[in-house]
Write a protein that holds these residues in place. Sequence first.
Motif, PDB file in Angstrom:
ATOM      1  N   LEU A 152       0.856  -1.018  -0.172  1.00 46.61           N
ATOM      2  CA  LEU A 152      -0.086   0.026   0.162  1.00 46.61           C
ATOM      3  C   LEU A 152       0.712   1.283  -0.232  1.00 46.61           C
ATOM      4  O   LEU A 152       0.521   2.288  -0.765  1.00 46.61           O
ATOM      5  N   SER A 153       1.961   1.499   0.981  1.00 45.84           N
ATOM      6  CA  SER A 153       2.842   2.626   0.734  1.00 45.84           C
ATOM      7  C   SER A 153       3.621   2.577  -0.422  1.00 45.84           C
ATOM      8  O   SER A 153       3.966   3.590  -1.051  1.00 45.84           O
ATOM      9  N   ALA A 154       4.081   1.389  -0.932  1.00 39.74           N
ATOM     10  CA  ALA A 154       4.709   1.290  -2.220  1.00 39.74           C
ATOM     11  C   ALA A 154       4.355   1.853  -3.377  1.00 39.74           C
ATOM     12  O   ALA A 154       4.715   2.566  -3.959  1.00 39.74           O
ATOM     13  N   THR A 155       2.871   1.581  -3.560  1.00 36.64           N
ATOM     14  CA  THR A 155       2.076   2.242  -4.756  1.00 36.64           C
ATOM     15  C   THR A 155       1.912   3.551  -4.893  1.00 36.64           C
ATOM     16  O   THR A 155       2.230   3.954  -5.900  1.00 36.64           O
ATOM     17  N   TRP A 156       2.113   4.387  -3.919  1.00 33.66           N
ATOM     18  CA  TRP A 156       1.969   5.730  -3.913  1.00 33.66           C
ATOM     19  C   TRP A 156       3.180   6.551  -3.844  1.00 33.66           C
ATOM     20  O   TRP A 156       3.314   7.649  -4.404  1.00 33.66           O
ATOM     21  N   LEU A 157       4.115   6.008  -3.239  1.00 36.50           N
ATOM     22  CA  LEU A 157       5.575   6.562  -2.788  1.00 36.50           C
ATOM     23  C   LEU A 157       6.326   6.200  -3.943  1.00 36.50           C
ATOM     24  O   LEU A 157       7.528   7.146  -4.267  1.00 36.50           O
ATOM     25  N   ILE A 158       6.396   5.294  -4.839  1.00 39.81           N
ATOM     26  CA  ILE A 158       7.507   4.657  -5.800  1.00 39.81           C
ATOM     27  C   ILE A 158       7.813   5.760  -6.893  1.00 39.81           C
ATOM     28  O   ILE A 158       8.921   6.018  -6.891  1.00 39.81           O
ATOM     29  N   GLY A 159       6.509   6.392  -7.548  1.00 39.93           N
ATOM     30  CA  GLY A 159       6.830   7.458  -8.293  1.00 39.93           C
ATOM     31  C   GLY A 159       7.897   8.503  -7.886  1.00 39.93           C
ATOM     32  O   GLY A 159       8.983   9.239  -8.325  1.00 39.93           O
ATOM     33  N   ASN A 160       7.783   8.998  -6.526  1.00 43.69           N
ATOM     34  CA  ASN A 160       8.224  10.151  -5.915  1.00 43.69           C
ATOM     35  C   ASN A 160       9.598   9.543  -5.786  1.00 43.69           C
ATOM     36  O   ASN A 160      10.670  10.303  -5.818  1.00 43.69           O
ATOM     37  N   LEU A 161       9.861   8.493  -4.909  1.00 42.32           N
ATOM     38  CA  LEU A 161      11.271   7.972  -4.760  1.00 42.32           C
ATOM     39  C   LEU A 161      12.175   7.834  -6.111  1.00 42.32           C
ATOM     40  O   LEU A 161      13.392   8.371  -6.032  1.00 42.32           O
ATOM     41  N   ILE A 162      11.599   7.310  -7.201  1.00 42.96           N
ATOM     42  CA  ILE A 162      12.254   7.525  -8.339  1.00 42.96           C
ATOM     43  C   ILE A 162      12.509   8.667  -8.930  1.00 42.96           C
ATOM     44  O   ILE A 162      13.716   8.834  -9.418  1.00 42.96           O
ATOM     45  N   GLY A 163      11.659   9.513  -8.913  1.00 47.12           N
ATOM     46  CA  GLY A 163      11.773  10.884  -9.461  1.00 47.12           C
ATOM     47  C   GLY A 163      12.848  11.694  -8.636  1.00 47.12           C
ATOM     48  O   GLY A 163      13.858  12.258  -9.307  1.00 47.12           O
ATOM     49  N   ILE A 164      13.032  11.597  -7.282  1.00 52.95           N
ATOM     50  CA  ILE A 164      14.026  12.006  -6.339  1.00 52.95           C
ATOM     51  C   ILE A 164      15.408  11.419  -6.845  1.00 52.95           C
ATOM     52  O   ILE A 164      16.453  12.223  -7.045  1.00 52.95           O
ATOM     53  N   ASN A 165      15.479  10.273  -7.062  1.00 57.24           N
ATOM     54  CA  ASN A 165      16.671   9.314  -7.277  1.00 57.24           C
ATOM     55  C   ASN A 165      17.197   9.939  -8.539  1.00 57.24           C
ATOM     56  O   ASN A 165      18.530  10.169  -8.757  1.00 57.24           O
ATOM     57  N   LEU A 166      16.177  10.083  -9.626  1.00 55.06           N
ATOM     58  CA  LEU A 166      16.772  10.473 -10.958  1.00 55.06           C
ATOM     59  C   LEU A 166      17.094  12.074 -10.924  1.00 55.06           C
ATOM     60  O   LEU A 166      18.209  12.533 -11.582  1.00 55.06           O
ATOM     61  N   LEU A 167      16.256  12.902 -10.178  1.00 58.24           N
ATOM     62  CA  LEU A 167      16.969  14.218  -9.832  1.00 58.24           C
ATOM     63  C   LEU A 167      18.189  14.493  -9.405  1.00 58.24           C
ATOM     64  O   LEU A 167      19.164  14.920 -10.026  1.00 58.24           O
ATOM     65  N   PHE A 168      18.611  13.585  -8.398  1.00 65.79           N
ATOM     66  CA  PHE A 168      20.171  13.492  -7.869  1.00 65.79           C
ATOM     67  C   PHE A 168      20.786  13.081  -8.757  1.00 65.79           C
ATOM     68  O   PHE A 168      22.281  13.386  -8.832  1.00 65.79           O
ATOM     69  N   ASP A 169      20.732  12.172  -9.507  1.00 65.84           N
ATOM     70  CA  ASP A 169      21.759  11.419 -10.696  1.00 65.84           C
ATOM     71  C   ASP A 169      21.852  12.529 -11.663  1.00 65.84           C
ATOM     72  O   ASP A 169      23.092  12.768 -12.007  1.00 65.84           O
ATOM     73  N   GLY A 170      20.819  13.450 -12.008  1.00 67.43           N
ATOM     74  CA  GLY A 170      21.011  14.169 -12.923  1.00 67.43           C
ATOM     75  C   GLY A 170      21.794  15.371 -12.567  1.00 67.43           C
ATOM     76  O   GLY A 170      22.776  16.011 -13.269  1.00 67.43           O
ATOM     77  N   ILE A 171      21.727  15.934 -11.236  1.00 68.86           N
ATOM     78  CA  ILE A 171      22.552  16.875 -10.501  1.00 68.86           C
ATOM     79  C   ILE A 171      23.865  16.657 -10.427  1.00 68.86           C
ATOM     80  O   ILE A 171      24.795  17.381 -10.831  1.00 68.86           O
ATOM     81  N   TRP A 172      24.418  15.374 -10.111  1.00 69.61           N
ATOM     82  CA  TRP A 172      25.923  15.148 -10.040  1.00 69.61           C
ATOM     83  C   TRP A 172      26.300  15.110 -11.754  1.00 69.61           C
ATOM     84  O   TRP A 172      27.418  15.421 -11.749  1.00 69.61           O
ATOM     85  N   MET A 173      25.556  14.583 -12.402  1.00 69.90           N
ATOM     86  CA  MET A 173      26.094  14.494 -13.711  1.00 69.90           C
ATOM     87  C   MET A 173      26.366  16.243 -14.236  1.00 69.90           C
ATOM     88  O   MET A 173      27.547  16.409 -14.814  1.00 69.90           O
ATOM     89  N   LEU A 174      25.598  16.889 -13.705  1.00 65.25           N
ATOM     90  CA  LEU A 174      25.645  18.632 -14.246  1.00 65.25           C
ATOM     91  C   LEU A 174      26.914  18.917 -13.438  1.00 65.25           C
ATOM     92  O   LEU A 174      27.674  19.884 -14.030  1.00 65.25           O
ATOM     93  N   MET A 175      27.018  18.661 -12.382  1.00 67.86           N
ATOM     94  CA  MET A 175      28.184  19.285 -11.430  1.00 67.86           C
ATOM     95  C   MET A 175      29.530  18.904 -11.727  1.00 67.86           C
ATOM     96  O   MET A 175      30.477  19.294 -11.567  1.00 67.86           O
ATOM     97  N   LEU A 176      29.588  17.410 -12.361  1.00 58.68           N
ATOM     98  CA  LEU A 176      30.991  16.796 -12.629  1.00 58.68           C
ATOM     99  C   LEU A 176      31.827  17.720 -13.366  1.00 58.68           C
ATOM    100  O   LEU A 176      32.990  17.937 -13.244  1.00 58.68           O
ATOM    101  N   PRO A 177      31.569  18.109 -14.833  1.00 61.48           N
ATOM    102  CA  PRO A 177      32.372  19.055 -15.423  1.00 61.48           C
ATOM    103  C   PRO A 177      32.802  20.142 -14.906  1.00 61.48           C
ATOM    104  O   PRO A 177      33.927  20.634 -14.991  1.00 61.48           O
ATOM    105  N   SER A 178      31.936  20.785 -14.154  1.00 60.63           N
ATOM    106  CA  SER A 178      32.174  22.136 -13.643  1.00 60.63           C
ATOM    107  C   SER A 178      33.340  22.168 -12.621  1.00 60.63           C
ATOM    108  O   SER A 178      34.334  22.749 -12.286  1.00 60.63           O
ATOM    109  N   GLY A 179      33.258  20.967 -11.904  1.00 58.69           N
ATOM    110  CA  GLY A 179      34.264  20.501 -10.721  1.00 58.69           C
ATOM    111  C   GLY A 179      35.434  20.166 -11.347  1.00 58.69           C
ATOM    112  O   GLY A 179      36.570  20.598 -10.669  1.00 58.69           O
ATOM    113  N   GLN A 180      35.745  19.561 -12.458  1.00 63.45           N
ATOM    114  CA  GLN A 180      36.803  19.141 -12.918  1.00 63.45           C
ATOM    115  C   GLN A 180      37.604  20.486 -13.431  1.00 63.45           C
ATOM    116  O   GLN A 180      38.570  20.491 -13.380  1.00 63.45           O
TER     117      GLN A 180
END
Length: 188
Positions: A152-180
Amino acid sequence: MSVTTPRTKPRLISSNWLIPLAIVTIGLGIFAVIFPLFAALNSTLFVGLVFILAGIIQIFYAFQSWEIGQVFWKLILGCLYLIAGIFVAIYPLSGVFTVYTLVLGITIFVQGIIRVSIAFQMRRTVPNWGWMLVSGIIGIIFGIYIWSSSLLSATWLIGNLIGINLLFDGIWMLMLPSGQRRALNFKN
């Protein structure tokens, strides 16, 4: 007679492809966060396709960063995303949401462990390695939560958890070249 070794110029990860890939990943994450019910109700097909796309992006990224290192782990991560996405997309109407939740939780958990490992390996060469570390830790936490949560909790929360996970994946990809670039300017 003195022997001098030729000074090699450090190779940057090309941001020509990394930035657009990061923007697509962030866009997918925002979509999943904005429409969590849609993502949860249609999660098997939606997430399957997102994982297939993320797997292709990760594999492509692994080949783009061949000389940077950790290619083996990046390829494993991309293949893990790809296999999980294909598995979920093949069985969208099977009615075994528990199997889907288990696969999703394990995939995000393993992805987090691999990201943490890569982040610690990159800490001496890339100033923005902390973003990848945060992304990995969030992946570990979300993977454990998805894997151990009730249906029951997984059905409504999965979309948010995946979205937040993808957001942080995208953020580190954006930050990597500037840090280098900052690190190279600091050394020169």
